[in-house]
Design an enzyme around this catalytic site. Structure first.
Site, short mmCIF file in Angstrom:
data_model
loop_
_atom_site.label_atom_id
_atom_site.label_comp_id
_atom_site.label_asym_id
_atom_site.label_seq_id
_atom_site.Cartn_x
_atom_site.Cartn_y
_atom_site.Cartn_z
N GLU A 85 95.49 28.39 6.17
CA GLU A 85 95.35 29.78 5.73
C GLU A 85 96.61 30.54 6.12
O GLU A 85 96.90 30.71 7.30
CB GLU A 85 94.11 30.40 6.39
CG GLU A 85 93.82 31.79 5.89
CD GLU A 85 92.56 32.37 6.50
OE1 GLU A 85 92.36 32.23 7.73
OE2 GLU A 85 91.77 32.97 5.75
N GLU B 1 81.98 34.29 10.04
CA GLU B 1 82.74 34.27 8.79
C GLU B 1 84.20 34.06 9.15
O GLU B 1 84.83 34.93 9.75
CB GLU B 1 82.54 35.54 7.97
CG GLU B 1 83.14 35.31 6.58
CD GLU B 1 83.10 36.52 5.68
OE1 GLU B 1 82.08 37.19 5.62
OE2 GLU B 1 84.14 36.77 5.03
N CYS C 276 90.16 37.24 3.69
CA CYS C 276 89.59 35.90 3.89
C CYS C 276 89.30 35.23 2.55
O CYS C 276 89.33 34.01 2.46
CB CYS C 276 88.35 35.97 4.76
SG CYS C 276 87.14 37.14 4.18
N LYS D 94 82.90 45.37 18.73
CA LYS D 94 84.30 45.37 19.18
C LYS D 94 85.20 45.20 17.95
O LYS D 94 85.32 44.13 17.39
CB LYS D 94 84.60 44.23 20.15
CG LYS D 94 85.98 44.42 20.77
CD LYS D 94 86.68 43.12 21.13
CE LYS D 94 87.61 42.59 20.10
NZ LYS D 94 88.85 43.35 19.84
N GLU E 81 91.79 45.43 18.17
CA GLU E 81 92.50 46.51 18.90
C GLU E 81 93.52 47.20 18.01
O GLU E 81 93.98 48.29 18.31
CB GLU E 81 93.14 45.98 20.18
CG GLU E 81 94.52 45.38 20.05
CD GLU E 81 94.49 43.89 19.74
OE1 GLU E 81 93.39 43.36 19.46
OE2 GLU E 81 95.57 43.27 19.79
#
Ligand code: NDP
Length: 497
Positions: free
Chosen positions: A393, A262, A296, A187, A190
Site C-alpha cells: 500500500e 479496518e 484505504c 483517540k 495526533e
C-alpha cells in the site's frame, strides 16, 4: 460563507483541550502535539499529548456512564433524538468543521465540506437504527420452551481513528456505537484531532450524557496502546495500518476484547475493453487522486485489458494532467497535500523503486515548488504483480498499470494480494460484471463507479484488510452482544428422582 471564496489561514494556531466525562480538560503541565498544515507549512492546531493515566480516567468515565445506564438503558427513541440533534449541529457548523479538517489534513476544502455534510447523514441513519434494533424470539422449541435472543450494547468501546478521513471515519463508527447504547473512548490521530474534539462539543450540546463520549488526544504510544491493552474496555475499533492493527490484535489478548479492524488496501480497478473508456478513465483518475491517494479504498492497481491498454493510458495521462492540484483552501483545488514530509518521501521512494524494478513512468512523480508537500498524479505502466509497487500500500497518488488478456487472468491478478478491501469493475456487459464481482475477493465493490458509499451498506475488508463491518444495520449490530434465553413453560419434569 460564500463557497466560492478562499478562506484564509487562521491568525493564530488553535489550542484544543481533550474531553473526559463531559468536560474539556485543560492542564498547563502537558506536552502538546503541534500540527503544521501539510499544505502551508505553518502551525494550525495543537492538542494535549495525553498519557496512559488520562486513558484510565476516560475509561473510568465511560464505564461509569455505561453502568449507570444513563445512555445504555435509554429507549432507542431517546438515543435517536440525541443523534438527530447532533446531525443538525454538524450541518450548522459544517463550514467550521470543514475548515479545520482541511487545515489539518491538507484535503481540498470542497472535499472536506462534502465529507462533513455526508457525515451528518450517518448520524441521521444511525438514529433510525437505534429505534429498530431488536433481538429475536423462538416459538419453535416445543410446548414447554420459549426462546429469546436479547441484543445488548457491548459496553465501553475504544475507537482509534487515522488521519486521512478524521471526521468521516468517525461518522462511520461513532453514531453506530452510540445507537447500540455503548459508551466510547476515542483517540484520533495526533495530526488530525480537531474535528473529533468539535464533535464531542456538538454531541454535548445535543444532549449526550456526560461520560458517554470521551476523547483522549496524543500519540499512538502511549495513548493508542493504552486503549488496546486496557482491561476495562470491551471492544476496540481500529482503523489504520496493518502493522499497528497487528499490535492492536496482540494487545487485545489482555482481556480477550472484541476487535474491529479496518486496515490497508491495494484495490484493483479492472477495466474491460468493452467499458465506456471515457467514464472509466475519469473514475480511475478520481479513484487514485481523491485525498491524494491517501485513502484505504483508493483504486491503486489498474488491471486493464491488453487490447485497449495504450489508448487507456493516453486517456489517463491527459486527465491526470488536468487535475487541479495545490492550495486546499482554494475551492477550485481538486487534489491537496500529502499528510507529512516523511510520508511524501515514502511515496517518492516507492515511485523510484517501481522504476528500478522495470516499470515505466508514464506521468507524474514530481513534487510542487513552495510550501507544503504535494505529489503530482503518477502512472507507472508495465507493472508486474511481483513488484513492491503492485503489492504494498503506497497511500499516495500513484497508480500502477498491469494488463490482462482473459477475464480469468483479470480475476487472478485482482486476487493476487494480501489485501481484500475494495475493487472496481468497468464493463458494459452485465454478465461479465457480475461474474467478476462474484470472483474478486473484496469487502466493497463498485461496478462502473468507484469510491461511492453512504450509511446504508456495510463496509469492511477481507484477508489482511481487516475484519468486522461498519455502517448499515450490520454496523450497529457489531457493537452489540447477543444473550440467549430459554424460558421453561408449564410444569418441570423432575431430574432428581
Ligand atoms: P497507524 O496505523 O500508525 O495509525 C492509525 C491510528 O493508530 C492513529 O490514531 C495512531 O496514532 C494509532 N496508533 C499508532 N500506534 C498505535 C498503537 N501502538 N496502538 C494503538 N494505536 C496506535 O498509521 P500511520 O498514520 O502511521 O500510517 C501508516 C500507513 O498506514 C499509511 O501509509 C497507510 O499505508 C496506512 N493507513 C491506512 C489507513 C486506512 O484507512 N486503512 C489510514 C491511515 C494509515 P498516531 O497517529 O497518534 O500515531
Amino acid at each position: 460563507m460564500d463557497a466560492s471564496l478562499k478562506p484564509s489561514l487562521p491568525a493564530q494556531p488553535r489550542a484544543f483541550a481533550f474531553h473526559v466525562g463531559g468536560r474539556a480538560v485543560r492542564r498547563g503541565d502537558r506536552d502538546w502535539c503541534v500540527r503544521v498544515s501539510p499544505a502551508h507549512g505553518v502551525e494550525v492546531t495543537r492538542v494535549p499529548a495525553c498519557t496512559a493515566a488520562d486513558v484510565d480516567a476516560a475509561v473510568a468515565a465511560a464505564r461509569r456512564a455505561f453502568a449507570q445506564g444513563i445512555w445504555s438503558r435509554l429507549p432507542g427513541s431517546e438515543r435517536a433524538q440525541v443523534l438527530l440533534r447532533a446531525a443538525a449541529g454538524v450541518r450548522e457548523r459544517f463550514e467550521e468543521l470543514a475548515y479545520w479538517e482541511t487545515l489539518e489534513t491538507g484535503k481540498p476544502i470542497t472535499q472536506a465540506r462534502s465529507e462533513v455534510l455526508a457525515s451528518a447523514g450517518y448520524y441521521e441513519y444511525a438514529a433510525g437504527v437505534a429505534r429498530t434494533l431488536s433481538g429475536d424470539s423462538f416459538n419453535n422449541l416445543g410446548e414447554g420452551m420459549f426462546g429469546l435472543v436479547v441484543r445488548e450494547p457491548i459496553g465501553v468501546i475504544g475507537l482509534i481513528t487515522p488521519w486521512n478521513f478524521p471526521f468521516l471515519i468517525l461518522a462511520e463508527r461513532l453514531p453506530f456505537m452510540l445507537a447500540a447504547g455503548c459508551t466510547v473512548v476515542a483517540k484520533p490521530s495526533e495530526f488530525t484531532s480537531a474535528t473529533t474534539l468539535m464533535m464531542a462539543e456538538i454531541l454535548g450540546e445535543a444532549g449526550l450524557p456526560d461520560g458517554v463520549f470521551n476523547v483522549v488526544t496524543g500519540y499512538g504510544l502511549p495513548v493508542g496502546q493504552a486503549i488496546t491493552e486496557h482491561t476495562d474496555i470491551d471492544m476496540v475499533s481500529f482503523t489504520g495500518s496493518v502493522a499497528t492493527g497487528q499490535r492492536a490484535l496482540a494487545a487485545s489478548a489482555s482481556n480477550i476484547k472484541k476487535l474491529g479492524l479496518e486496515l490497508g488496501g491495494k484495490s484493483p480497478q479492472i477495466v474491460f475493453a468493452d467499458a465506456d473508456l471515457e467514464a472509466a478513465a475519469d473514475g480511475v483518475v478520481y479513484g487514485i487522486c481523491l485525498n491524494a491517494g491517501q485513502c484505504c479504498v483508493s483504486g491503486s492497481r489498474l488491471v486493464v485489458e491488453e487490447g485497449i491498454a495504450d489508448a487507456f493510458r493516453d486517456l489517463l495521462v491527459d486527465k491526470f494532467s488536468r487535475v487541479r492540484i495545490g492550495d486546499p483552501l482554494d475551492p477550485a483545488t481538486q487534489m491537496g497535500a500529502i499528510v507529512t514530509e516523511a510520508h511524501q518521501n515514502k511515496i517518492l521512494g516507492y515511485i523510484r523503486s517501481g522504476v528500478a524494478d522495470g516499470a515505466r513512468l508514464a506521468c507524474g512523480g514530481g513534487i510542487l515548488d513552495g510550501d507544503g508537500w504535494f505529489i503530482t498524479p503518477t502512472l507507472l505502466e508495465g507493472v508486474r504483480s511481483d513488484m513492491a509497487v503492485a503489492r504494498e500500500e503506497i497511500f499516495g497518488p500513484v497508480l500502477t498499470m498491469t494488463t490482462f488478456t482473459t477475464p480469468d487472468e483479470a480475476v487472478a491478478i485482482a486476487n493476487d494480494s494480501v489485501f481484500g478491501l475494495a475493487a472496481s469493475i468497468w464493463t458494459k456487459d452485465l454478465d461479465k460484471a457480475l461474474d467478476t464481482m462474484r470472483r474478486v475477493q473484496a469487502g466493497r465493490m463498485w461496478i462502473n463507479t468507484t469510491i461511492t458509499g453512504g450509511p446504508e451498506l456495510p463496509i469492511g475488508g477481507s484477508k489482511q484488510s481487516g475484519n468486522g463491518r461498519e455502517t448499515g444495520v450490520y454496523g450497529v449490530e457489531e457493537y452489540t452482544e447477543l444473550k440467549s434465553v430459554h424460558i421453561a413453560l408449564g410444569q418441570r419434569t423432575p431430574w432428581v428422582q
